[in-house]
Write an enzyme that holds these catalytic residues in place. Sequence first.
Site, PDB file in Angstrom:
ATOM      1  N   CYS A  99       7.438   1.280  -3.590  1.00 25.48           N
ATOM      2  CA  CYS A  99       7.404   2.189  -2.437  1.00 25.48           C
ATOM      3  C   CYS A  99       8.827   2.541  -2.069  1.00 25.48           C
ATOM      4  CB  CYS A  99       6.698   1.501  -1.271  1.00 25.48           C
ATOM      5  SG  CYS A  99       6.583   2.508   0.221  1.00 25.48           S
ATOM      6  N   HIS A 141      -2.419   4.318  -1.636  1.00 28.63           N
ATOM      7  CA  HIS A 141      -1.108   3.850  -1.169  1.00 28.63           C
ATOM      8  C   HIS A 141      -0.539   4.803  -0.117  1.00 28.63           C
ATOM      9  CE1 HIS A 141       3.072   2.136  -1.917  1.00 28.63           C
ATOM     10  NE2 HIS A 141       3.319   3.246  -1.254  1.00 28.63           N
ATOM     11  N   GLU A 142      -0.576   6.105  -0.420  1.00 26.80           N
ATOM     12  CA  GLU A 142       0.025   7.076   0.517  1.00 26.80           C
ATOM     13  C   GLU A 142      -0.767   7.143   1.823  1.00 26.80           C
ATOM     14  OE1 GLU A 142       2.923   7.938  -0.007  1.00 26.80           O
ATOM     15  OE2 GLU A 142       2.944   7.344  -2.108  1.00 26.80           O
ATOM     16  N   HIS A 145      -0.033   4.556   4.419  1.00 25.37           N
ATOM     17  CA  HIS A 145       1.135   4.806   5.282  1.00 25.37           C
ATOM     18  C   HIS A 145       0.714   5.478   6.593  1.00 25.37           C
ATOM     19  CE1 HIS A 145       4.595   3.632   2.871  1.00 25.37           C
ATOM     20  NE2 HIS A 145       4.127   4.262   1.820  1.00 25.37           N
TER      21      HIS A 145
HETATM   22 NI    NI Z   1       4.916   3.992  -0.091  1.00 29.21          NI
END
Ligand code: NI
Length: 174
Positions: A99, A141-142, A145
Site C-alpha cells: 500500500c 483493498h481500495e 480505505h
Molecule cells: Ni492502499
Amino acid sequence: MIRQVLRMGDPRLLRVAEPVARVPGAELDALVADMLDTMRDLDGAGLAAPQIGVGLRVVVFEVDRNPRYPLVEPVPLTILVNPQITPIGDDIVEDWEGCLSVPGLRGLVPRHDHIRYTGLAPDGSPVDRTVRGFHARVVQHECDHLDGILYPARIVDMSSFGFEPEIARLRAAP
Ligand code: NI
C-alpha cells in the site's frame, strides 16, 4: 497535480469517507485527475481519495504490467465513485499486498476471491462488474480505505508481514 500520500498513523486514513453528492462535477474531475497523477507517479496499483487527505468515496486502480506486481493479470484503468462490493460465494484467498500508505512493507491478506462491484464512473454512468482474483483483491483493498481500514488490520498471521526484501526472500524460500 501530484499530491502527498498520507502514511499509516495519520488519523485521516482511519475515517469513514463520505459519498460524493454530485456526479458528474468539476470538483470530482479535479480530484480524479490528482489521484491518477499521484498513483502513476508512485507506480501504485490503486489509490483511494482518503490517501491524499480527501474524505470522499472515490477510488482509482490500474494494473498494467506493474513492476510491483510482476506476476498478476492486468486490471483496466477504473475510476469508481461511491462503490459497493458484494461478495459472491464464500471462497477466501490469501495473497500479498502492499500500500502506498504503508511504504516498504508487504503482508499476506485474506480476501474474497469472487465479488461483484458497482458504482459510478466520473461521468455518472453506472459501473457493474463481476471479477475474481487479483482484480477482486485490488477493489477490496481500495474500498477498505473508504472505511478507514488499512491492509495490516486484515492480516491474520503476523509472521507474513514485513519489509519487501525480507518478504521476497521468504517467498523465494522452498
Ligand atoms: Ni492502499
